[in-house]
Design a protein around this motif. Structure first.
Motif, short mmCIF file in Angstrom:
data_model
loop_
_atom_site.label_atom_id
_atom_site.label_comp_id
_atom_site.label_asym_id
_atom_site.label_seq_id
_atom_site.Cartn_x
_atom_site.Cartn_y
_atom_site.Cartn_z
N GLY A 37 0.82 -1.21 0.00
CA GLY A 37 0.00 0.00 0.00
C GLY A 37 0.85 1.26 0.00
O GLY A 37 0.54 2.24 -0.68
N ARG A 38 1.94 1.21 0.74
CA ARG A 38 2.86 2.35 0.77
C ARG A 38 3.55 2.53 -0.57
O ARG A 38 3.82 3.65 -1.00
CB ARG A 38 3.89 2.17 1.88
CG ARG A 38 3.32 2.08 3.29
CD ARG A 38 2.69 3.39 3.72
NE ARG A 38 3.70 4.42 3.96
CZ ARG A 38 3.42 5.67 4.28
NH1 ARG A 38 2.16 6.05 4.38
NH2 ARG A 38 4.38 6.54 4.50
N TRP A 39 3.84 1.41 -1.24
CA TRP A 39 4.42 1.51 -2.59
C TRP A 39 3.45 2.21 -3.53
O TRP A 39 3.86 3.06 -4.33
CB TRP A 39 4.74 0.12 -3.12
CG TRP A 39 5.89 -0.57 -2.43
CD1 TRP A 39 6.73 -0.03 -1.50
CD2 TRP A 39 6.32 -1.92 -2.62
NE1 TRP A 39 7.65 -0.95 -1.09
CE2 TRP A 39 7.43 -2.13 -1.76
CE3 TRP A 39 5.88 -2.97 -3.42
CZ2 TRP A 39 8.09 -3.34 -1.69
CZ3 TRP A 39 6.54 -4.19 -3.35
CH2 TRP A 39 7.64 -4.37 -2.48
N LEU A 40 2.17 1.84 -3.43
CA LEU A 40 1.17 2.50 -4.28
C LEU A 40 1.05 3.98 -3.95
O LEU A 40 0.85 4.81 -4.85
CB LEU A 40 -0.19 1.80 -4.10
CG LEU A 40 -0.32 0.40 -4.69
CD1 LEU A 40 -1.64 -0.24 -4.28
CD2 LEU A 40 -0.22 0.44 -6.21
N SER A 99 2.92 8.29 -8.56
CA SER A 99 1.92 9.29 -8.93
C SER A 99 0.71 8.68 -9.61
O SER A 99 -0.42 9.17 -9.48
CB SER A 99 2.55 10.35 -9.84
OG SER A 99 3.06 9.74 -11.02
N GLN A 100 0.91 7.57 -10.35
CA GLN A 100 -0.17 6.90 -11.07
C GLN A 100 -0.17 5.41 -10.71
O GLN A 100 0.42 4.59 -11.41
CB GLN A 100 -0.04 7.10 -12.58
CG GLN A 100 -0.09 8.53 -13.05
CD GLN A 100 -1.43 9.20 -12.71
OE1 GLN A 100 -2.46 8.54 -12.64
NE2 GLN A 100 -1.40 10.51 -12.47
N PRO A 101 -0.83 5.03 -9.61
CA PRO A 101 -0.81 3.62 -9.16
C PRO A 101 -1.36 2.64 -10.19
O PRO A 101 -1.04 1.45 -10.14
CB PRO A 101 -1.69 3.66 -7.91
CG PRO A 101 -1.69 5.08 -7.46
CD PRO A 101 -1.59 5.90 -8.70
N LYS A 102 -2.19 3.12 -11.12
CA LYS A 102 -2.80 2.19 -12.07
C LYS A 102 -1.74 1.48 -12.92
O LYS A 102 -1.95 0.32 -13.32
CB LYS A 102 -3.78 2.92 -12.98
CG LYS A 102 -3.17 3.93 -13.94
CD LYS A 102 -4.23 4.52 -14.86
CE LYS A 102 -3.63 5.46 -15.91
NZ LYS A 102 -4.67 5.97 -16.84
N TYR A 103 -0.61 2.13 -13.17
CA TYR A 103 0.44 1.48 -13.97
C TYR A 103 1.08 0.34 -13.18
O TYR A 103 1.40 -0.72 -13.74
CB TYR A 103 1.49 2.51 -14.39
CG TYR A 103 0.95 3.58 -15.31
CD1 TYR A 103 0.36 3.24 -16.53
CD2 TYR A 103 1.01 4.92 -14.96
CE1 TYR A 103 -0.15 4.22 -17.37
CE2 TYR A 103 0.50 5.91 -15.80
CZ TYR A 103 -0.08 5.55 -17.00
OH TYR A 103 -0.59 6.51 -17.83
N GLY A 125 1.76 -14.53 -5.68
CA GLY A 125 1.07 -14.04 -4.49
C GLY A 125 1.27 -12.55 -4.28
O GLY A 125 0.34 -11.83 -3.90
N VAL A 126 2.50 -12.08 -4.54
CA VAL A 126 2.76 -10.64 -4.44
C VAL A 126 1.90 -9.88 -5.45
O VAL A 126 1.26 -8.88 -5.13
CB VAL A 126 4.26 -10.35 -4.68
CG1 VAL A 126 4.50 -8.84 -4.77
CG2 VAL A 126 5.11 -10.95 -3.57
N CYS A 127 1.88 -10.38 -6.68
CA CYS A 127 1.10 -9.72 -7.73
C CYS A 127 -0.39 -9.73 -7.42
O CYS A 127 -1.10 -8.75 -7.66
CB CYS A 127 1.35 -10.41 -9.08
SG CYS A 127 3.03 -10.24 -9.71
N SER A 128 -0.88 -10.85 -6.86
CA SER A 128 -2.30 -10.93 -6.54
C SER A 128 -2.70 -9.95 -5.46
O SER A 128 -3.85 -9.50 -5.40
CB SER A 128 -2.68 -12.36 -6.14
OG SER A 128 -2.12 -12.71 -4.89
N SER A 129 -1.76 -9.58 -4.58
CA SER A 129 -2.04 -8.57 -3.56
C SER A 129 -2.41 -7.24 -4.21
O SER A 129 -3.28 -6.51 -3.71
CB SER A 129 -0.83 -8.38 -2.65
OG SER A 129 -0.53 -9.55 -1.94
N PHE A 130 -1.75 -6.93 -5.32
CA PHE A 130 -2.01 -5.65 -6.00
C PHE A 130 -3.34 -5.68 -6.75
O PHE A 130 -4.01 -4.65 -6.84
CB PHE A 130 -0.87 -5.34 -6.97
CG PHE A 130 0.37 -4.85 -6.29
CD1 PHE A 130 0.52 -3.51 -5.99
CD2 PHE A 130 1.38 -5.73 -5.94
CE1 PHE A 130 1.67 -3.04 -5.35
CE2 PHE A 130 2.53 -5.28 -5.30
CZ PHE A 130 2.67 -3.94 -5.00
#
Length: 334
Positions: free
Chosen positions: A62-65, A69-73, A109-114
């Motif tokens: 969440g902190r990475w997101l 500036s554009q979390p969608k990418y 698993g990491v990717c699925s968290s996003f």
């Protein structure tokens, strides 16, 4: 809902359903692949845990997101990466490469968290700022889990019966590609000036965020406990199906029943949005979920077990929406 917000929210719901179809069927797919190779329950459980353990670092993601500036990418990239790493996992199964299998599942698993919780963090930017609009949007988010967790296991069960487990899993893991493309069409977020606090996205800042909020700690503890319990349901489904004198791939139908329950609970919340204090909601929903899990574990037959899985789905839909409200209420602003 305001017309100007309909299109972004509609795109969100479609993208989330597509992405969560893959995550909804992933664990039962892995367990079925393990059973096809005659691996024991312990090995299947470890492989399933590789998919779920990375979710414990959700606050860090969440902190990475927050730091981009554009979390969608970042979320779109995670969706595309999920497909690649899961395909690598299938390859590892065939070649009996245990280390590569575990590694690829951990990264999946990491990717699925996003594409699960991470994607949900984008909701506030897609709807109006009113509390009512946000609660309704969170209920729609819960619906995407219900639909995804229904379609995913159903695809696995149906294609496994018609063709093979490998074909079913291969079809399932390509769905995030479509979701990733759709996520790119989300509207851009307005850039905000970055402060020193917003640049600090490491473990230390996450630790202090929890240290300074006992309500956030309680929310995290209850959410983690529920997540571990719910994560066991797809693993147990295959073995419970055999125990109840049904084919192992019928376990995916049990998980489908859970998804239908999740969808039922989400639809209920659309018409009756939650309105009480978030922690109170979370405690009540958690108690309901515990009762549902106990009822499922004591079921003597496949039909009653499927009903138990449905009840767990309803309970988790209410619990999940309550946890979203709690995290929105108690999370720090930065």
């Amino acid at each position: 809902m305001n017309k100007e917000h309909f299109s972004p929210l509609f795109k969100y719901v479609v993208a989330a359903i597509i992405a969560r179809t893959a995550t909804g069927g992933a664990i039962v797919a892995i367990v079925l692949l393990a059973r096809n190779l005659e691996l024991d329950g312990k090995a299947a459980g470890i492989l399933a845990a590789c998919l779920t353990l990375p979710h414990l670092l959700g606050p860090v993601y969440g902190r990475w997101l927050d730091g981009v500036s554009q979390p969608k990418y970042l979320i779109s990239g995670a969706a595309l990466s999920y497909t690649c790493f899961f395909l690598l996992a299938i390859f590892s199964f065939e070649r009996h490469l245990a280390w590569l299998l575990a590694f690829s599942l951990l990264l999946s698993g990491v990717c699925s968290s996003f594409i699960m919780g991470g994607l949900g963090t984008q909701l506030p930017s897609l709807v109006s700022a009113s509390n009512t609009s946000l609660r309704k949007a969170q209920s729609w988010d819960t619906i995407t889990y219900g639909v995804g967790h229904t379609l995913g296991p159903f695809i696995v069960a149906s294609l496994s019966a018609l063709f093979s487990t490998k074909v079913a899993v291969s079809v399932l893991v390509f769905t995030p590609l479509l979701a990733g493309i759709l996520i790119l069409s989300f509207p851009k977020k307005h850039a905000l000036p970055k402060t020193d606090a917003s640049l600090d996205i490491g473990f230390k800042s996450v630790f202090y965020a929890f240290k300074n909020s006992s309500a956030l700690v309680r929310t995290m503890v209850m959410t983690s406990g529920a997540a571990f319990s719910i994560a066991a349901l797809p693993v147990l489904a295959v073995y419970l199906s055999e125990h109840w004198q049904h084919a192992e791939h019928h376990g995916a139908y049990l998980v489908t029943a859970y998804g239908v329950g999740n969808l039922s609970g989400a639809l209920f919340l659309i018409f009756r949005p939650l309105s009480k204090e978030p922690l109170t909601l979370l405690k009540r929903a958690g108690s309901f979920l515990l009762v549902a899990l106990l009822a499922t574990s004591l079921s003597p037959s496949f039909v009653l077990g499927a009903a138990g899985y449905w009840l767990c789905g309803v309970a988790n839909a209410i619990f999940f929406t309550s946890s979203l409200a709690a995290r929105t209420e108690f999370a720090p602003a930065h």
